[in-house]
Scaffold this active site. Sequence first.
Site, PDB file in Angstrom:
ATOM      1  CB  SER A 126      13.460 -13.022  -7.687  1.00 47.68           C
ATOM      2  OG  SER A 126      12.474 -12.092  -8.053  1.00 47.68           O
ATOM      3  CB  THR A 175      11.832  -5.667  -4.554  1.00 44.09           C
ATOM      4  OG1 THR A 175      10.428  -5.589  -4.305  1.00 44.09           O
ATOM      5  CG2 THR A 175      12.541  -6.217  -3.323  1.00 44.09           C
ATOM      6  CE  LYS A 231       9.718  -2.993  -7.478  1.00 46.65           C
ATOM      7  NZ  LYS A 231       8.548  -3.548  -8.167  1.00 46.65           N
ATOM      8  CG  ASN A 255      11.732  -4.690 -12.173  1.00 47.03           C
ATOM      9  OD1 ASN A 255      11.965  -4.168 -13.264  1.00 47.03           O
ATOM     10  ND2 ASN A 255      11.369  -5.941 -12.052  1.00 47.03           N
ATOM     11  N   GLY A 302       1.610   3.189  -7.436  1.00 46.70           N
ATOM     12  CA  GLY A 302       2.817   2.902  -8.219  1.00 46.70           C
ATOM     13  C   GLY A 302       2.559   1.974  -9.400  1.00 46.70           C
ATOM     14  NE  ARG A 304      -8.873   4.850  -0.500  1.00 52.58           N
ATOM     15  CZ  ARG A 304      -8.231   4.111   0.386  1.00 52.58           C
ATOM     16  NH1 ARG A 304      -8.917   3.334   1.212  1.00 52.58           N
ATOM     17  NH2 ARG A 304      -6.918   4.102   0.439  1.00 52.58           N
ATOM     18  CB  THR A 305      -7.440   9.501  -3.242  1.00 52.67           C
ATOM     19  OG1 THR A 305      -7.436   8.660  -2.088  1.00 52.67           O
ATOM     20  CG2 THR A 305      -7.129  10.930  -2.856  1.00 52.67           C
TER      21      THR A 305
HETATM   22  P1  ATR Z   1       1.206   0.104  -5.524  1.00 51.90           P
HETATM   23  O1  ATR Z   1       2.581   0.666  -5.619  1.00 51.90           O
HETATM   24  O2  ATR Z   1       1.179  -1.377  -5.240  1.00 51.90           O
HETATM   25  O3  ATR Z   1       0.331   0.476  -6.646  1.00 51.90           O
HETATM   26  P2  ATR Z   1       0.265   2.165  -3.748  1.00 51.90           P
HETATM   27  O4  ATR Z   1       1.139   3.105  -4.464  1.00 51.90           O
HETATM   28  O5  ATR Z   1       0.243   2.173  -2.277  1.00 51.90           O
HETATM   29  O6  ATR Z   1       0.597   0.670  -4.153  1.00 51.90           O
HETATM   30  O7  ATR Z   1      -1.221   2.360  -4.324  1.00 51.90           O
HETATM   31  C1  ATR Z   1      -2.290   1.701  -3.818  1.00 51.90           C
HETATM   32  C2  ATR Z   1      -3.537   1.979  -4.643  1.00 51.90           C
HETATM   33  O8  ATR Z   1      -4.579   1.148  -4.170  1.00 51.90           O
HETATM   34  C3  ATR Z   1      -4.062   3.390  -4.524  1.00 51.90           C
HETATM   35  O9  ATR Z   1      -4.724   3.726  -5.712  1.00 51.90           O
HETATM   36  C4  ATR Z   1      -5.059   3.267  -3.370  1.00 51.90           C
HETATM   37  O10 ATR Z   1      -6.100   4.237  -3.390  1.00 51.90           O
HETATM   38  P3  ATR Z   1      -5.880   5.697  -2.750  1.00 51.90           P
HETATM   39  O11 ATR Z   1      -5.058   6.486  -3.735  1.00 51.90           O
HETATM   40  O12 ATR Z   1      -7.272   6.253  -2.603  1.00 51.90           O
HETATM   41  O13 ATR Z   1      -5.180   5.501  -1.451  1.00 51.90           O
HETATM   42  C5  ATR Z   1      -5.651   1.922  -3.640  1.00 51.90           C
HETATM   43  N1  ATR Z   1      -6.148   1.270  -2.430  1.00 51.90           N
HETATM   44  C6  ATR Z   1      -5.436   0.511  -1.573  1.00 51.90           C
HETATM   45  N2  ATR Z   1      -6.227   0.070  -0.576  1.00 51.90           N
HETATM   46  C7  ATR Z   1      -7.486   0.545  -0.820  1.00 51.90           C
HETATM   47  C8  ATR Z   1      -8.752   0.409  -0.190  1.00 51.90           C
HETATM   48  N3  ATR Z   1      -8.905  -0.319   0.919  1.00 51.90           N
HETATM   49  N4  ATR Z   1      -9.812   1.020  -0.741  1.00 51.90           N
HETATM   50  C9  ATR Z   1      -9.679   1.750  -1.861  1.00 51.90           C
HETATM   51  N5  ATR Z   1      -8.507   1.901  -2.525  1.00 51.90           N
HETATM   52  C10 ATR Z   1      -7.424   1.317  -2.015  1.00 51.90           C
END
Ligand code: ATR
Length: 291
Positions: free
Chosen positions: A23, A68, A72, A93, A135, A157-158
């Site tokens: 920034s 940041t 946030k 932000n 997020g 994934r989840t």
């Molecule tokens: P951000 O704010 O940058 O979006 P976050 O809130 O930590 O970061 O979200 C990360 C996202 O990436 C989530 O959707 C996470 O999946 P889960 O909800 O299953 O945890 C996904 N993610 C990060 N690393 C991953 C990995 N190695 N494999 C699968 N999904 C991953």
Amino acid sequence: MKNIKGTTRVCGLIGNPVKHSMSPLIHNALAEYENIDMAYVTFKVEEQDIEKALAGAYALNILGMNVTVPHKQNVISGLIDIDELAQNIGAVNTLVRAEGGYKGYNTDILGLQRELIDAGISLENSDIIIIGAGGAARAISFLCAKEKANSITIINRTRQKAILLANEVNNKLGVNIVKGIGLQEYSRLSGKKYIVLQTTSVGLHPDIDTALIEDDEFYDLVEVGVDIIYNPAKTKFMKLVEAKGKKAYNGLKMLLYQGVSAFELWNNIQVDEHNVQKVYELMKKELEIVE
Ligand code: ATR
């Protein structure tokens, strides 16, 4: 060194850490190119000090701030006003000085919106896949719903997190267009072409040879792909999209435009497109990106 005078207004970034932020480069370059008497610095602020930092910034007549990690979300309670989209997303932000305090915006999402406009991608009436449910995915889901997408599918994934996010967007905006699914369930989506927005950290440097979904079949669904990662400049996800002859974009313009949008809000101007391009070139040089 800039020509800092008695009239120079200060803007800055609050976060922790702030050392590696791009920034200062963006805003000090914009101030120079646009001939605006403004300087931009970083402020490392501990989590428990956010309220004091806001009060101090206001008292010091600071014009505006970026916010940041980790502030946030928790900065919101200290604001006097908040933009509606930022409120829905639940993350801010950018702070703009107003009478009695700061108003919060989410220019991360305005940045993505401008990147998509630049790329000629229209969300309206489109079918969209969002990979991830964190997020960034949250902000993007609200943007897509606000822009009147036809359908939004969140793949995560989840699985439960995707479903929760989908429900939340539907409920908050009074729509029924967002759906959450697990990683293995995309086969249900065949028959259409999708704008696919990759929002996870999978593929980020140094793990550059991975994408969350690597199955060849998935990429038959993609009309255009956008990754919010910009390091590396071409992610595995982008390569997989391009292997199907489709266009793919990284997140560098999103970062550029979140800065430009904040600068415009603070100074009540519209930055000249030529100067935007000059800042983009500077950023690429800083990141040693060769196109
Ligand atoms: P951000 O704010 O940058 O979006 P976050 O809130 O930590 O970061 O979200 C990360 C996202 O990436 C989530 O959707 C996470 O999946 P889960 O909800 O299953 O945890 C996904 N993610 C990060 N690393 C991953 C990995 N190695 N494999 C699968 N999904 C991953």
